[in-house]
Scaffold this motif. Sequence first.
Motif, PDB file in Angstrom:
ATOM      1  N   PHE A 108     -10.284  66.600 -30.127  1.00 43.36           N
ATOM      2  CA  PHE A 108     -10.446  68.300 -30.671  1.00 43.36           C
ATOM      3  C   PHE A 108      -9.075  68.897 -30.174  1.00 43.36           C
ATOM      4  CE2 PHE A 108     -14.965  67.118 -30.345  1.00 43.36           C
ATOM      5  CZ  PHE A 108     -15.240  67.768 -31.237  1.00 43.36           C
ATOM      6  N   ARG A 109      -8.358  68.604 -29.133  1.00 41.13           N
ATOM      7  CA  ARG A 109      -7.209  69.322 -28.711  1.00 41.13           C
ATOM      8  C   ARG A 109      -6.072  69.006 -29.692  1.00 41.13           C
ATOM      9  NH1 ARG A 109      -5.649  68.042 -23.378  1.00 41.13           N
ATOM     10  NH2 ARG A 109      -7.040  66.166 -23.615  1.00 41.13           N
ATOM     11  N   VAL A 110      -6.070  67.836 -30.232  1.00 42.02           N
ATOM     12  CA  VAL A 110      -4.994  67.448 -31.353  1.00 42.02           C
ATOM     13  C   VAL A 110      -5.402  68.352 -32.457  1.00 42.02           C
ATOM     14  CG1 VAL A 110      -4.186  65.809 -32.723  1.00 42.02           C
ATOM     15  CG2 VAL A 110      -4.610  65.213 -30.543  1.00 42.02           C
ATOM     16  N   ALA A 111      -6.636  68.374 -32.819  1.00 41.20           N
ATOM     17  CA  ALA A 111      -7.053  69.222 -33.897  1.00 41.20           C
ATOM     18  C   ALA A 111      -6.356  70.646 -33.660  1.00 41.20           C
ATOM     19  CB  ALA A 111      -8.407  69.066 -34.172  1.00 41.20           C
ATOM     20  N   ASP A 112      -6.833  71.173 -32.549  1.00 36.92           N
ATOM     21  CA  ASP A 112      -6.431  72.570 -32.124  1.00 36.92           C
ATOM     22  C   ASP A 112      -4.759  72.754 -32.120  1.00 36.92           C
ATOM     23  OD1 ASP A 112      -9.076  73.029 -32.215  1.00 36.92           O
ATOM     24  OD2 ASP A 112      -8.927  73.391 -29.926  1.00 36.92           O
TER      25      ASP A 112
ATOM     26  N   THR B  94     -12.066  69.253 -37.432  1.00 43.72           N
ATOM     27  CA  THR B  94     -12.689  68.602 -36.112  1.00 43.72           C
ATOM     28  C   THR B  94     -14.037  67.937 -36.648  1.00 43.72           C
ATOM     29  OG1 THR B  94     -13.905  70.697 -35.528  1.00 43.72           O
ATOM     30  CG2 THR B  94     -11.764  70.546 -34.490  1.00 43.72           C
ATOM     31  N   ALA B  95     -14.648  68.144 -37.720  1.00 46.14           N
ATOM     32  CA  ALA B  95     -15.856  67.420 -38.213  1.00 46.14           C
ATOM     33  C   ALA B  95     -15.802  66.084 -37.870  1.00 46.14           C
ATOM     34  CB  ALA B  95     -16.251  67.893 -39.497  1.00 46.14           C
ATOM     35  N   PRO B  96     -14.850  65.251 -38.427  1.00 47.64           N
ATOM     36  CA  PRO B  96     -14.977  63.746 -38.425  1.00 47.64           C
ATOM     37  C   PRO B  96     -14.836  63.149 -36.923  1.00 47.64           C
ATOM     38  CG  PRO B  96     -13.330  64.525 -40.086  1.00 47.64           C
ATOM     39  CD  PRO B  96     -13.658  65.780 -39.170  1.00 47.64           C
ATOM     40  N   ILE B  97     -14.537  64.089 -35.939  1.00 43.60           N
ATOM     41  CA  ILE B  97     -14.104  63.549 -34.713  1.00 43.60           C
ATOM     42  C   ILE B  97     -15.368  62.896 -33.823  1.00 43.60           C
ATOM     43  CG2 ILE B  97     -13.660  64.175 -32.097  1.00 43.60           C
ATOM     44  CD1 ILE B  97     -11.600  66.216 -33.164  1.00 43.60           C
ATOM     45  N   TRP B  98     -16.408  63.630 -33.892  1.00 39.57           N
ATOM     46  CA  TRP B  98     -17.610  63.040 -33.521  1.00 39.57           C
ATOM     47  C   TRP B  98     -18.032  61.735 -34.069  1.00 39.57           C
ATOM     48  CZ3 TRP B  98     -19.968  63.479 -29.018  1.00 39.57           C
ATOM     49  CH2 TRP B  98     -19.700  64.876 -28.363  1.00 39.57           C
ATOM     50  N   PRO B  99     -18.186  61.560 -35.365  1.00 37.39           N
ATOM     51  CA  PRO B  99     -18.601  60.132 -35.923  1.00 37.39           C
ATOM     52  C   PRO B  99     -17.485  59.037 -35.500  1.00 37.39           C
ATOM     53  CG  PRO B  99     -18.634  61.883 -37.588  1.00 37.39           C
ATOM     54  CD  PRO B  99     -18.077  62.825 -36.245  1.00 37.39           C
ATOM     55  N   ALA B 100     -16.268  59.497 -35.434  1.00 38.72           N
ATOM     56  CA  ALA B 100     -15.155  58.621 -35.245  1.00 38.72           C
ATOM     57  C   ALA B 100     -15.395  58.174 -33.743  1.00 38.72           C
ATOM     58  CB  ALA B 100     -13.904  59.048 -35.286  1.00 38.72           C
ATOM     59  N   VAL B 101     -15.821  59.251 -32.670  1.00 39.72           N
ATOM     60  CA  VAL B 101     -15.940  58.766 -31.315  1.00 39.72           C
ATOM     61  C   VAL B 101     -17.282  57.807 -31.199  1.00 39.72           C
ATOM     62  CG1 VAL B 101     -16.519  59.957 -29.044  1.00 39.72           C
ATOM     63  CG2 VAL B 101     -14.630  60.801 -30.477  1.00 39.72           C
TER      64      VAL B 101
END
Lengths: 616, 601
Positions: free
Chosen positions: B289-293, A74-81
């Motif tokens: 986040f939900r995809v990651a989960d 989940t770490a790269p999600i924020w930078p990507a968003v």
Amino acid sequence: MTTTAPQHPPHSIPTPAARSNTFRTLLRLYPYAKPALPRLGLGMLAALLASLVALAIPQVLQQLVDGALSQGDTAPIWPAVLTVLGLGVLEAGMIALRRWFVLVPGTHIESRMRNALYARLQDLPVTFHDRWPSGQLLSRAVSDLNMIRRWISFGLVLLVVNFLTIIAGVVILLSMNWILGVIFLVCSIPIWIYGYVFEEKYSVIARRSQDQSGDLATAVEESVHGIRVLKAFGRGSFALKSFASQAEELRGTEIEKARAIAGIWLWLLLVPDVAFALCLVSGVWLTSQGQLSVGELVAFFATATVLRFPVESIGFLLSMTFDTRTATDRFFDILDTPNTITDPPRPVTITSPRGRLAFENVHFRYADSPERFPDLLDGVNLVLEPGETMALVGLTGSGKSTLTALTTRLYDVTDGSVTLDGVDVRALRRDELRRHIAMAFEDATLFSASVRDNVLLGRPEFAERSPQADAALAEALQIAQAAFVHDLPNGVDTLVGEEGMSLSGGQRQRVALARAVAAAPAVLVLDDPLSALDVNTESLVEAALRRVLASTTALIVAHRPSTVMLADRVALLEAGRITAVGTHSELLATSPHYKFVISSLEDEERRESERAGEAL
Amino acid sequence: MSVIGVEGEERLDYTKAESAQIRRRSLRLLGSLLFPVRWSVVVAMLVVVVSTAAQVAGPALIAYGIDKGLPALLEQDWVPLAATGVIYLVTGITGALLIAWYTVLSARISQAVLIDLRKRVFLQTQRLSLEFHESYTSGRIISRQTSDLDAIRELLDSGINQLVQGLLYMAFTGIALVALDGVSGLVLLVALVPLLALTRWFQVRSQHLFRQSRTASASLIVQFVETMTGIRAVKAFRTEKRNEGVFGKLVESYRLVNARVIQLFGVFDPGLILIGNVTVAAVLLVGGFRVADGQLAIGALLAALLYTRRFFDPMEEMAMFYNSYQSAAAALEKISGVLEEQPGVPDPVTPVDLWTSKGAVQFDNVQFEYQADRVILPHFSLTLEPGQTIALVGSTGAGKSTLAKLISRFYDPSHGRVLLDGVDLRDLHPKDLRRAIVMVTQEAYLFSGSVADNIAIGKPEATRSEIEAAARAVGAHDFIVGLPGGYDTDVNKRGGRVSAGQRQLISFARAFLADPAVLILDEATSSLDIPSERLVQEALQTLLSDRTAVIIAHRLSTVAIADRVLVMENGIIVEDGTPDMLISGTGRFARLHAAWRESLV
């Protein structure tokens, strides 16, 4: 992207002939668009950046899907968003910039063209206006120019940018996977082919539709201006019938137009969907073969979705382009009309005109009169000495009004010449000529302005209120017996004309006469200026007019003996020539035709004796 | 002040109640226009609903293909993917075909509505009294029928389509998103708040500007038309440069208003895109986040993103809808006002037929006034015997034309009755009235078309020989055959090349072709030259022998053929008698006649 882009608007239509046709027409807008070009170019640049930014967002998605999400990280999600957010804000910013650069300059182009059209129309000779109904001119000045402005600042920019976006997008698709890219590209071909067919059909229909609406507008104008006639004969329903059939024709054209548009819509929606379906099946298959990552598949569809609007918009933008081409044609129809009555290259000036007006072997024929007809004016010779008042007498249709119109070059002679103080009227600038010679027409036109402005129309130096101006106004009104204007709601400041108080025919004639008198010209040309006046008013006007005419050269078209009485000499126009010139009594004694034209005395006496006979 | 009919049309300060009243009137009109095409509207609505639903299916199918088709394919099961592909093709083709059909359907509907409205306004224009036209001005009634109708056409042509398709598209996209992933649906719901606020802001700001824009374009049009119709005077008095200045100023103020409208879009449009992009980022955030989960499939996330992005697509075009909607609404308000006007001279409810008229005209205790304080014709009674030729004499403004207009029922009397053969004109069938009574005015208007067409207005079914006979009778035949195309010569705009006198002869021929029992000539010979007038006089003597005629003329020569002369002054008939009787007397007419006799040569 450079600022010269509008000279070479890339077209999505591949056929060279059709392209050059529309293209060449639209290229003619260049002189008007030139000052706006730098900003247009910048606007396109901003729009292109916005599109590229939109195309970049799917790339971020691909990274995210293939990198983090597939591993549950989940770490790269924020930078990507945040990147997507940043790009999104940038896109909106670029679009704001595009509008800011482009749209206001577009309105300047429209204004420039509108003013140019108006100036041109005022410059074109009366023969042009005889041919063109004002409804046709109006639709050019308003809706056509509106259309051109919208195209330049919206249609053209988007056409260029969307085209480039499609190229960039297809390149991206090809680089992701050449098979998917080729499918997308191949599927677009029917759109380009149909686009060509569409132009052929649509531009013809669009032009017809514009012309038909112009005709319909003319029919409306006539039904309003001629309302008294229609009412008098109870022909309202008859007029409705012919109006309805014209409207029916327009409806047919509009539905034909809708069919053409439906045709292009069909392709524009069908093709991307077919492409998507094929890409979906092959994309999933390619992914199952390991030739494509899931992230790339996601990015492919996201990119293809971004491209949907540019692809679909091409149809709308094309039809707008063809409409604009038609509008441009119509605009240049008028600007290209050669002006046959222009100022001479080296004008002569008469500083203090004495007012000697001479017709020397004047010939005139209307351009459309058949060859078997002789010239309407077939060698007119006539001299008006300075200060002389000449009455022009002749049968209805003998060319009297035409002859008077030649003096101020509302028409030009087809042979011979009209001279003022020995100078050919064509050697003077029109403006100067018409300062020396003022006219009053039988059909008195007043403009939507105050009585004062209408009367002082020929005296621009009196535009501001001054004691001199008031004096000139008062004198002219007095001579024309137009004192009634003081009784109008706001006196001489009352608005008259189309937008103001409606005056009777006689009242309008008197204001128009006052206008000619107020112009204080060297030569006064009056085309039957008293026809709508009652006998009392007429004799009052004549008495007052005599004073003015004592010092002014005047040519007066006369139908009545009473008007002839104003003149020093009378000229008789017969079969295109002046057949007799002399005083009223001379002509009465020597010219049977003159007697026939002007005298009703004998009729009257005969009738009276008949009545006397009956009474006995 | 009221807002009934065209009253208060130019005001900008309607009260709430007045605005509501005007809106109700517009809606009523709209309803009555749509009623005849209601079934087509239903069909079109069904088509557009189905086609939009088909269009919206795409992203969900992509999601299904990735999330279900891909795993199945990895197991060598082609069925789910192939099925998805086929369904995608079918929905795509159906959607496109239906949209194309809808385009034609909606054009049919809007053209049917337009033609209906055009005819109604046209007919109403013809039905309204002369009094109305004189005060409303021709410029305004023309712009009701041209620029206002154009505004409505624009709305119907593209505006409505964009709105309907856009709204449906947004609705279906939203529904699909909620069905696909409720959380993303919630995000979209939140995004609706700024979207609505922005739209509302735009609506309020644009309303005022569009009004201004229409006013600016109207003054532009007036200046333009006046210049073109009065081009001779423009040239003769060298006002070209000054006109360019005036017109240039009008063009500039129109440009400024337009620029302000455009700037408004310059804020609105990027604002929409901003909201859309921020929403996409938010959907990505809550989805990622939900995809990651493992709670959400990747394909579903893609579809959610696609739906979110496409949700805002139609907004830009829908915003343009306001443009056309505002001007069309204003146009419809004005048009409905014109349609609401009660004709001042209404057609009878139960018309009385009068197949043949003897031509007996009677004024029974008539009074005519504009408003109660402006009495034009004070109370009087008068009988015109059948077959009589009556000359009406008097100075300008004495009320002669008003009297004539009462006989021809251009006006109705304020009190009392005007009767033809004992029948009140107000009860007479319009076709009988117009067949029995014809008025020829000084302003001889010619319509575009041939000379023959113009004469035939007097009797549309007339043959060419009847037309020529009428022209011969009034002495117009000779000049007509001298025209380039004879009777088929096009008279062009406003009678272009036909002189004023010739126009009058043509309108005379028109009247004689109509062959009425009562003929009214209001200054109908003023522009004729003496030989033509002589011919007309001779023709009149035979032509008027068996019909009632009322002749108004400044030139007293006409009086010679009259059986009876009425002298009018300030709306009152001051002398009444045979010409001989009056000439030999010492009254006003005797003086007038003597003065006129002097002027002859």
